[in-house]
Design an enzyme around this catalytic site. Sequence first.
Site, PDB file in Angstrom:
ATOM      1  N   ASP A  99      -5.989 -62.234 -38.175  1.00 50.85           N
ATOM      2  CA  ASP A  99      -6.458 -60.951 -38.566  1.00 50.85           C
ATOM      3  C   ASP A  99      -7.132 -61.207 -39.724  1.00 50.85           C
ATOM      4  OD1 ASP A  99      -4.719 -59.800 -36.858  1.00 50.85           O
ATOM      5  OD2 ASP A  99      -3.298 -58.969 -38.260  1.00 50.85           O
ATOM      6  N   ASP A 137      -1.250 -48.810 -29.993  1.00 52.52           N
ATOM      7  CA  ASP A 137      -0.389 -49.013 -31.132  1.00 52.52           C
ATOM      8  C   ASP A 137       0.617 -47.988 -31.244  1.00 52.52           C
ATOM      9  OD1 ASP A 137      -1.871 -51.384 -31.665  1.00 52.52           O
ATOM     10  OD2 ASP A 137      -3.300 -50.028 -33.150  1.00 52.52           O
TER      11      ASP A 137
END
Length: 249
Positions: free
Chosen positions: A8, A131
């Site tokens: 990330d 998500d």
Amino acid sequence: MLIIPAIDLKDGHCVRLKQGIMENATVFSENPETVALHWLDNGARQLHLVDLNGAFAGKPKNGEAIRAIVEAVDGRIPIQLGGGIRDLETIEYYLDNGITYVIIGTAAVKVPGFLHDACYAFPGQIMVGLDAKSGKVAVDGWSKVTGHDVIDLAKKFQDYGVEAIIHTDIGRDGMLSGLNIEATVELAQALTIPVIASGGVTNLDDIRKLCEVQSEGITGVITGRAIYQGSLDFKEAQALADQLDAATI
């Protein structure tokens, strides 16, 4: 079953967030390309990159770090990338410059026509990141929860021709609280395309449990904080997955 390390990116660094909150970032490395090579050297067969700044800004923000990772990996394994990808030009740029799969998240939910066009223009290279919080889809870097049901949307996107669905439980991501295997299985059972699990992987027990249900259509799992903080040894995890794969053949 692929164990896929997550890298990330925030402000050019490799970080992990807790529950997708930018202020809850832990910096693990200031050299993301070194991290990519570390996982490659440890036997990773695919990498999962997220441009976190891009996800919140709605446009690419970590181009330099992404380029450095692509150059370091040098085509040896596939790379999937998400975060801030909201137009066909950005997809084309990434795919032309070493990215194997582009992950569309918020834009898939807000502008389904864009996803449809992307799947048509770049067949086999578009994944969707769904998500979820309590079965509902979250958008805009997880900052807004919509009324859309995860399974209903995933079925629609499957019809568009997406390559795979990445299912993240944002209540668990970065919390080391264990995967939401039940929700992932429920999604995989409703689809014919592969599902990649994400969010909350803690240890080898999670990998074992996931491998037990992979026949439902779960082909991989993305892991971040656990492999960076050491509660999960990446090499051991992939070896266990391979061993359990072999046992089911």
